[in-house]
Design a protein around this motif. Structure first.
Motif: not given
Length: 108
Positions: A82-108
């Protein structure tokens, strides 16, 4: 190659999948990604190529890992599953957020 199929299918132990592949390999990839992001920031690239390289390497690994962890947790039900599944649910959107941050960094 067998380990790739076994993790993907959730047939490896939950502890191995989480700690070896999720934490150890995941940490290496985070370090690699952080290095690319730092390189892009320091050298002030006006290019998205470091981000595309990072995504080309980490996207398949993250999808493989999240699917493998989810399936492994399903195949090995416990409190930790259950803990691992919760971490997956939290981790996936966080990874997408980090990717968007990298794009913002590169395009600024």
């Amino acid at each position: 190659m067998a380990v790739i199929r076994e993790v993907w299918g959730g047939y490896r132990s939950l502890g191995e999948t989480f700690w070896l592949w999720g934490v150890l390999v995941g940490s290496i990839m985070v370090g690699f990604g952080g290095g690319l992001a730092t390189m892009a920031a320091i050298q002030e690239f006006n290019s998205l190529w470091p981000i595309f390289v990072l995504l080309a390497i980490t996207l398949p690994l993250n999808v493989w890992l999240m699917v493998g962890l989810w399936r492994c947790a399903t195949n090995h039900p416990s409190g930790w599953a259950i803990v691992v599944k919760v971490l997956c649910v939290i981790g996936a959107p966080f990874w997408v957020y980090r990717c968007l941050q990298l794009f913002a960094l590169a395009s600024s």
